[in-house]
Design a protein around this motif. Structure first.
Motif, PDB file in Angstrom:
ATOM      1  N   ALA A  72      78.207  60.272  62.539  1.00 27.37           N
ATOM      2  CA  ALA A  72      78.775  59.921  61.216  1.00 27.37           C
ATOM      3  C   ALA A  72      78.796  61.003  60.310  1.00 27.37           C
ATOM      4  O   ALA A  72      77.760  61.510  60.184  1.00 27.37           O
ATOM      5  N   ARG A  73      80.031  61.050  59.330  1.00 26.76           N
ATOM      6  CA  ARG A  73      79.911  62.167  58.342  1.00 26.76           C
ATOM      7  C   ARG A  73      81.008  61.913  57.351  1.00 26.76           C
ATOM      8  O   ARG A  73      81.914  60.982  57.460  1.00 26.76           O
ATOM      9  N   THR A 118      90.116  62.175  50.080  1.00 29.79           N
ATOM     10  CA  THR A 118      89.196  63.169  49.924  1.00 29.79           C
ATOM     11  C   THR A 118      87.702  62.739  50.274  1.00 29.79           C
ATOM     12  O   THR A 118      87.024  63.549  50.324  1.00 29.79           O
ATOM     13  N   ARG A 119      87.296  61.582  49.935  1.00 32.65           N
ATOM     14  CA  ARG A 119      85.889  61.120  50.127  1.00 32.65           C
ATOM     15  C   ARG A 119      85.931  59.845  51.046  1.00 32.65           C
ATOM     16  O   ARG A 119      85.678  58.788  50.506  1.00 32.65           O
ATOM     17  N   VAL A 120      85.962  60.130  52.431  1.00 36.09           N
ATOM     18  CA  VAL A 120      85.819  58.940  53.151  1.00 36.09           C
ATOM     19  C   VAL A 120      84.458  59.270  54.370  1.00 36.09           C
ATOM     20  O   VAL A 120      84.322  60.318  54.705  1.00 36.09           O
ATOM     21  N   LEU A 121      83.932  58.180  54.387  1.00 37.65           N
ATOM     22  CA  LEU A 121      82.845  58.239  55.394  1.00 37.65           C
ATOM     23  C   LEU A 121      83.285  57.566  56.727  1.00 37.65           C
ATOM     24  O   LEU A 121      84.005  56.472  56.668  1.00 37.65           O
ATOM     25  N   ASP A 128      85.592  49.975  70.610  1.00 40.45           N
ATOM     26  CA  ASP A 128      86.955  50.663  71.021  1.00 40.45           C
ATOM     27  C   ASP A 128      87.735  50.980  69.447  1.00 40.45           C
ATOM     28  O   ASP A 128      88.914  51.091  69.444  1.00 40.45           O
ATOM     29  N   TYR A 129      86.715  51.216  68.428  1.00 39.21           N
ATOM     30  CA  TYR A 129      87.194  51.715  67.033  1.00 39.21           C
ATOM     31  C   TYR A 129      86.200  52.280  66.146  1.00 39.21           C
ATOM     32  O   TYR A 129      85.121  52.656  66.633  1.00 39.21           O
ATOM     33  N   ASP A 130      86.760  52.827  65.484  1.00 37.03           N
ATOM     34  CA  ASP A 130      85.938  53.816  64.441  1.00 37.03           C
ATOM     35  C   ASP A 130      86.177  53.156  63.052  1.00 37.03           C
ATOM     36  O   ASP A 130      87.206  52.193  62.733  1.00 37.03           O
ATOM     37  N   ILE A 131      85.129  53.519  62.211  1.00 35.94           N
ATOM     38  CA  ILE A 131      85.362  52.856  60.613  1.00 35.94           C
ATOM     39  C   ILE A 131      85.723  54.111  59.700  1.00 35.94           C
ATOM     40  O   ILE A 131      84.799  54.929  59.967  1.00 35.94           O
ATOM     41  N   LEU A 132      86.250  53.904  58.830  1.00 34.24           N
ATOM     42  CA  LEU A 132      86.611  54.883  57.703  1.00 34.24           C
ATOM     43  C   LEU A 132      86.617  53.775  56.472  1.00 34.24           C
ATOM     44  O   LEU A 132      87.260  53.183  56.326  1.00 34.24           O
ATOM     45  N   PHE A 133      85.973  54.568  55.533  1.00 35.92           N
ATOM     46  CA  PHE A 133      85.680  53.919  54.058  1.00 35.92           C
ATOM     47  C   PHE A 133      85.533  54.944  53.120  1.00 35.92           C
ATOM     48  O   PHE A 133      84.848  55.873  52.967  1.00 35.92           O
ATOM     49  N   SER A 134      86.165  54.721  52.025  1.00 33.38           N
ATOM     50  CA  SER A 134      86.152  55.343  50.603  1.00 33.38           C
ATOM     51  C   SER A 134      84.971  54.730  49.917  1.00 33.38           C
ATOM     52  O   SER A 134      85.082  53.697  49.393  1.00 33.38           O
ATOM     53  N   ALA A 135      83.864  55.287  49.761  1.00 29.25           N
ATOM     54  CA  ALA A 135      82.695  54.838  49.317  1.00 29.25           C
ATOM     55  C   ALA A 135      82.389  55.474  48.009  1.00 29.25           C
ATOM     56  O   ALA A 135      82.806  56.798  47.654  1.00 29.25           O
ATOM     57  N   GLN A 136      81.999  54.888  46.758  1.00 26.23           N
ATOM     58  CA  GLN A 136      81.664  55.394  45.773  1.00 26.23           C
ATOM     59  C   GLN A 136      80.771  56.578  45.605  1.00 26.23           C
ATOM     60  O   GLN A 136      80.750  57.608  45.006  1.00 26.23           O
ATOM     61  N   GLN A 137      79.631  56.153  46.419  1.00 22.77           N
ATOM     62  CA  GLN A 137      78.495  57.258  46.630  1.00 22.77           C
ATOM     63  C   GLN A 137      78.336  57.407  48.079  1.00 22.77           C
ATOM     64  O   GLN A 137      77.486  56.945  48.783  1.00 22.77           O
ATOM     65  N   ASP A 139      77.444  59.902  50.028  1.00 23.80           N
ATOM     66  CA  ASP A 139      76.080  60.753  50.570  1.00 23.80           C
ATOM     67  C   ASP A 139      75.093  59.831  50.677  1.00 23.80           C
ATOM     68  O   ASP A 139      74.566  59.665  51.467  1.00 23.80           O
ATOM     69  N   ARG A 140      74.901  59.036  49.553  1.00 27.15           N
ATOM     70  CA  ARG A 140      73.770  57.857  49.569  1.00 27.15           C
ATOM     71  C   ARG A 140      74.076  56.856  50.649  1.00 27.15           C
ATOM     72  O   ARG A 140      73.010  56.527  51.196  1.00 27.15           O
ATOM     73  N   LEU A 141      75.178  56.454  50.644  1.00 25.25           N
ATOM     74  CA  LEU A 141      75.565  55.440  51.831  1.00 25.25           C
ATOM     75  C   LEU A 141      75.223  55.790  53.048  1.00 25.25           C
ATOM     76  O   LEU A 141      74.494  55.522  53.953  1.00 25.25           O
ATOM     77  N   LEU A 142      75.663  57.330  53.321  1.00 27.23           N
ATOM     78  CA  LEU A 142      75.213  57.790  54.621  1.00 27.23           C
ATOM     79  C   LEU A 142      73.894  58.029  54.945  1.00 27.23           C
ATOM     80  O   LEU A 142      73.312  57.707  55.955  1.00 27.23           O
TER      81      LEU A 142
END
Length: 151
Positions: A72-73, A118-121, A128-137, A139-142
């Protein structure tokens, strides 16, 4: 002064034609309302044993052991074209808001809630899938996701 002659009124059977149309229109309005609400209320919740993606119609819960946390990144999708969503399977594709199931350029299926490319976790899964999410924070979520998942 003109003379007016009315036609013989149609039977009530004609009204039955409009009922399915009204039901379909109500369903479409409900889907649009859910999509509009999802643009403002989508979120990731970190529970004791699982990550839960909540949004419009496409949310999902997934146990931490099904996530590949070590990969995850945070990503900028403009700099990682392989992770760019290229085709929508089922979901919303509005300007500034993509949500639902998409196919990525690398061929993988993904559940995405992206408002800022530009800011996607990016969170790969053992499914069989990945998750892409634009989070407000992001870094903290990760960080918290890594802590909770024990990676």
């Amino acid at each position: 002064m003109p003379s007016t002659y009315w036609i013989v009124p149609a039977t009530t059977r004609v009204l039955w034609f409009f009922i399915p149309i009204a039901i379909i229109m109500a369903g479409v309005l409900a889907l649009l309302a859910a999509g509009a609400a999802g643009t403002q209320r989508s979120r990731i919740e970190l529970h004791e044993d699982r990550l839960r993606v909540r949004g419009d119609l496409y949310g999902r819960a997934i146990a931490y052991d099904r996530l590949i946390i070590e990969n995850a990144r945070l990503v900028n999708l403009h700099g990682e074209p392989a992770l760019m969503p290229v085709s929508r399977r089922v979901g919303s594709g509005l300007p500034g808001y993509r949500a639902g199931w998409f196919r990525l350029r690398n061929g993988r299926k993904a559940l995405i809630y992206v408002t800022d490319m530009t800011r996607v976790l990016f969170i790969p899964t053992r499914e069989d899938y990945d998750i892409l999410f634009s989070a407000q924070q992001p870094d903290r979520l990760l960080e918290e996701l890594i802590d909770r998942a024990g990676a």
